[in-house]
Design a protein around this motif. Structure first.
Motif, mmCIF file in Angstrom:
data_model
loop_
_atom_site.group_PDB
_atom_site.id
_atom_site.type_symbol
_atom_site.label_atom_id
_atom_site.label_comp_id
_atom_site.label_asym_id
_atom_site.label_seq_id
_atom_site.Cartn_x
_atom_site.Cartn_y
_atom_site.Cartn_z
ATOM 1 N N LEU A 57 -3.059 13.465 0.746
ATOM 2 C CA LEU A 57 -2.154 13.206 0.971
ATOM 3 C C LEU A 57 -1.904 13.108 3.175
ATOM 4 O O LEU A 57 -1.764 11.913 3.204
ATOM 5 N N ARG A 58 -2.048 14.111 3.895
ATOM 6 C CA ARG A 58 -2.599 13.860 4.569
ATOM 7 C C ARG A 58 -3.608 13.120 5.703
ATOM 8 O O ARG A 58 -3.300 12.634 6.039
ATOM 9 N N VAL A 88 1.026 -1.020 -0.080
ATOM 10 C CA VAL A 88 -0.103 0.198 -0.258
ATOM 11 C C VAL A 88 0.603 1.603 -0.249
ATOM 12 O O VAL A 88 0.644 2.160 -0.511
ATOM 13 N N CYS A 89 1.545 0.928 0.851
ATOM 14 C CA CYS A 89 2.622 2.367 0.611
ATOM 15 C C CYS A 89 3.164 2.331 -0.551
ATOM 16 O O CYS A 89 3.787 4.200 -0.880
ATOM 17 N N ILE A 90 3.532 1.975 -1.034
ATOM 18 C CA ILE A 90 3.945 1.776 -3.099
ATOM 19 C C ILE A 90 3.215 2.203 -3.742
ATOM 20 O O ILE A 90 3.529 3.465 -4.176
ATOM 21 N N THR A 124 -6.013 -4.100 8.563
ATOM 22 C CA THR A 124 -5.243 -5.579 8.212
ATOM 23 C C THR A 124 -5.418 -6.471 8.843
ATOM 24 O O THR A 124 -5.205 -8.037 8.486
ATOM 25 N N ALA A 125 -4.556 -6.321 10.166
ATOM 26 C CA ALA A 125 -3.971 -7.236 11.016
ATOM 27 C C ALA A 125 -4.936 -7.420 11.719
ATOM 28 O O ALA A 125 -4.959 -9.068 11.791
ATOM 29 N N LEU A 137 -5.261 7.818 6.908
ATOM 30 C CA LEU A 137 -5.977 6.540 7.189
ATOM 31 C C LEU A 137 -5.166 5.113 7.564
ATOM 32 O O LEU A 137 -5.293 3.894 7.133
ATOM 33 N N LEU A 138 -3.829 5.231 6.518
ATOM 34 C CA LEU A 138 -2.932 4.539 6.727
ATOM 35 C C LEU A 138 -2.588 3.311 7.950
ATOM 36 O O LEU A 138 -2.875 2.348 8.237
#
Length: 454
Positions: free
Chosen positions: A151-152, A22-24, A165-166, A157-158
Motif C-alpha cells: 500500500l505504501r 486508478v484511485c477507485i 499520465t499528465a 508511485l501514485l
C-alpha cells in the motif's frame, strides 16, 4: 479554466479522470486484498494446526513430538498443552500473553501487547482421562505488514503515475490538436500577409477537425473569388469613367474660355468643373488602390530626398491654406534620405496636408514635423480642427468612410487616408492617429530606413 489553452484543459481533464479511476481501482483492490489476506491467514492457520496432529505420536500413554513442531512454517507458531494448560512442547511468539483459555475447533482473534493474533486450538485424546491441545498462533501484524508495504509503495508511485499520465496526456492532446494549430497558423498568416490565395490543405480525413479545415478552404475560395470580382469591377468602373470625366472637364474648360458667357452659366460651369476634378482625383486614387489590391501596381523605387518632397508638398498647399487663413509651420530635418517611390511619397504628404486643411478650422494652424533617428524616419501632420470622435478612429482608414457630419466634406473622396496607410505600409512603415473632438488631430508615421538599397 478560461485562461488555459484547450491542450492544457484536455491534459488536466485526462489526468484528473485517470487519477480518479486508478484511485477507485486501488481502493477496491486493497479493500478486497485485505479481506483476502485475512481469509488466507485463517486457512493457513487451520491447515497448519490440522496437519500438526500427524507430528504427535502417542504410544502406551506416552507422547513423542516430531521436531517439525518447533519449526516456524508459514509464520504459524505451534505449541502443545495438556488439559491443565501446561505447555508440553512447541513455541509461542515473543510477547504473546499465554493466558487465553483453550477452546477447541475454531479460530479467534486475540490482541496481546498491541499485536493482533489469530489463535486456533485443536484437541486430541491422550487416554481415557487426558486430552492434548495443539495451539496454532499466527501474527496478523506480520501478515498485514506485507500488505501495508504494498500500500505504501502504491501511494509513493501514485504521484509518479499522475506525472506520467499528465506528460502522456499532454503529448496526446498536442498530437490530437496539431491540425487545429495548423488551421490557426494558416489563418493568422493569411490575415497578416493578406494573401487570400493560401489554403489550409489539411488533407483527407473523416473527423470534425478535417471537416472544419475543408470548410475553411471552401470559404476562402468564395471570399477570394468575391474580392477578385469586386476588385476587377472597381478597376473596370474606374477605368471606364475616366474618359467621360475627361471629356466633361475639357468641355467645361472650352466653355469657360468663351468671352461672352453668361455669368450665371459660368458659375454653374465652375461648379461642374470643380466636381469633375474631384471625381477624377477620386477615380485616380480608386484605380491605384484597386491595382495595389490585385498586386498589379509597380513601385518605382529609388533613392530620394524625403526632406525635399515634404517641403514641395507644403509649398503646394500654401495657396489653399491662405484661402482658409490657416498657417502652416514646420520642423523638418535637412537631407533625410529614403528609398521609395517618389510619386507615392509626394501623394502621402499631399493627402495628409489636404486632410488637415479640409478639416482644419478657419484661422487655424497646421504643424508638420519630419526627423530621423537610429535608422527610422518619423513624420507627423497636426491640425487644430474639428477632430475625430474616439469611436470613429479605428474606421478612418476604411475606404469611403466619413466619420460624422462634422467631418463630412463634399470635396473629400474618403480615399485619402486609405491611400496614406497603403503608401506607408509598402514603404515598411506604420502610421497612427491621435485626435480629440473639437480640438484637433495628429497623424504620425514611422518608416524604417533599414530596408534601403542605395
Amino acid at each position: 479554466m478560461k485562461r488555459f489553452s484547450i491542450r492544457a484543459k484536455l491534459t488536466l481533464l485526462y489526468t484528473l479522470l485517470s487519477t480518479i479511476i486508478v484511485c477507485i481501482i486501488l481502493g477496491i483492490l486493497f479493500s478486497l486484498g485485505e479481506q483476502q489476506i485475512l481469509t488466507n491467514a485463517k486457512h493457513t492457520l487451520e491447515e497448519r494446526v490440522s496437519s500438526s496432529l500427524k507430528e504427535i505420536h502417542i504410544n502406551d500413554g506416552k507422547v513423542k513430538f516430531d521436531s517439525e513442531l518447533m519449526e516456524l512454517e508459514d509464520g504459524v507458531y505451534l505449541s502443545v498443552y495438556n488439559q491443565y494448560k501446561e505447555l508440553l512442547y512447541g513455541r509461542i511468539p515473543y510477547g504473546f500473553s499465554n493466558d487465553s483459555p483453550l477452546e477447541n475447533g475454531y479460530i479467534r482473534e486475540i490482541t496481546s501487547n498491541h499485536t493482533r493474533y489469530y489463535v486456533m486450538d485443536i484437541s486430541t485424546p491422550l487416554n481415557e482421562n487426558e486430552v492434548l491441545y495443539v495451539r496454532g498462533i499466527l501474527s496478523l501484524s506480520k501478515t498485514e505488514s506485507t500488505f501495508y508495504n504494498v500500500l505504501r509503495l502504491a501511494l509513493i508511485l501514485l504521484p509518479l503515475f499522475i506525472l506520467l499520465t499528465a506528460v502522456i496526456g499532454y503529448f496526446m492532446a498536442k498530437k490530437a490538436l496539431s491540425p487545429v494549430y495548423q488551421i490557426t497558423n494558416t489563418v493568422q498568416s493569411i490575415q497578416k500577409e493578406k494573401d487570400l490565395s493560401r489554403r489550409i490543405h489539411l488533407g483527407n480525413g473523416k473527423d470534425e477537425i478535417y471537416h472544419l479545415a475543408n470548410t475553411f478552404d471552401e470559404l476562402l475560395d468564395q471570399v477570394e473569388d468575391s474580392i477578385k470580382r469586386e476588385q476587377q469591377f472597381t478597376s473596370d468602373v474606374s477605368h471606364e469613367l475616366r474618359t467621360p470625366l475627361s471629356v466633361i472637364s475639357m468641355q467645361c474648360d472650352a466653355l469657360l474660355d468663351t468671352d461672352n458667357l453668361d455669368e450665371t452659366i459660368r458659375e454653374k460651369l465652375l461648379v461642374i468643373h470643380k466636381k469633375t476634378r474631384i471625381l477624377t482625383n477620386m477615380l485616380s486614387q480608386l484605380l491605384l488602390l484597386s491595382r495595389a489590391d490585385q498586386g498589379r501596381e509597380k513601385l518605382h523605387m529609388e533613392r530620394l530626398n524625403f526632406t525635399e518632397l515634404c517641403e514641395m508638398a507644403i509649398e503646394e498647399c500654401q495657396l489653399y491654406a491662405k484661402e482658409k487663413n490657416i498657417s502652416i509651420t514646420h520642423e523638418i530635418e535637412e537631407n533625410i534620405q529614403i528609398y521609395g517611390d517618389q510619386t507615392l511619397l509626394i501623394r502621402l504628404w499631399m493627402n495628409l496636408l489636404n486632410n488637415a486643411l479640409q478639416y482644419g478650422k478657419e484661422n487655424g494652424h497646421i504643424h508638420v514635423s519630419l526627423t530621423s533617428h537610429d535608422g527610422y524616419i518619423y513624420g507627423s501632420v497636426e491640425d487644430d480642427g474639428c477632430g475625430i470622435h474616439e469611436k470613429d478612429l479605428p474606421y478612418i482608414w476604411n475606404r469611403f468612410y466619413q466619420a460624422d457630419s462634422a467631418r463630412s466634406n463634399s470635396e473629400s473622396s474618403g480615399l485619402g487616408l486609405s491611400m496614406v496607410k497603403w503608401i506607408i505600409e509598402v514603404h515598411h512603415g506604420v502610421i497612427h492617429v491621435e485626435s480629440t473632438l473639437h480640438k484637433g488631430t495628429k497623424f504620425f508615421f514611422e518608416i524604417s530606413q533599414k530596408n534601403e538599397i542605395f
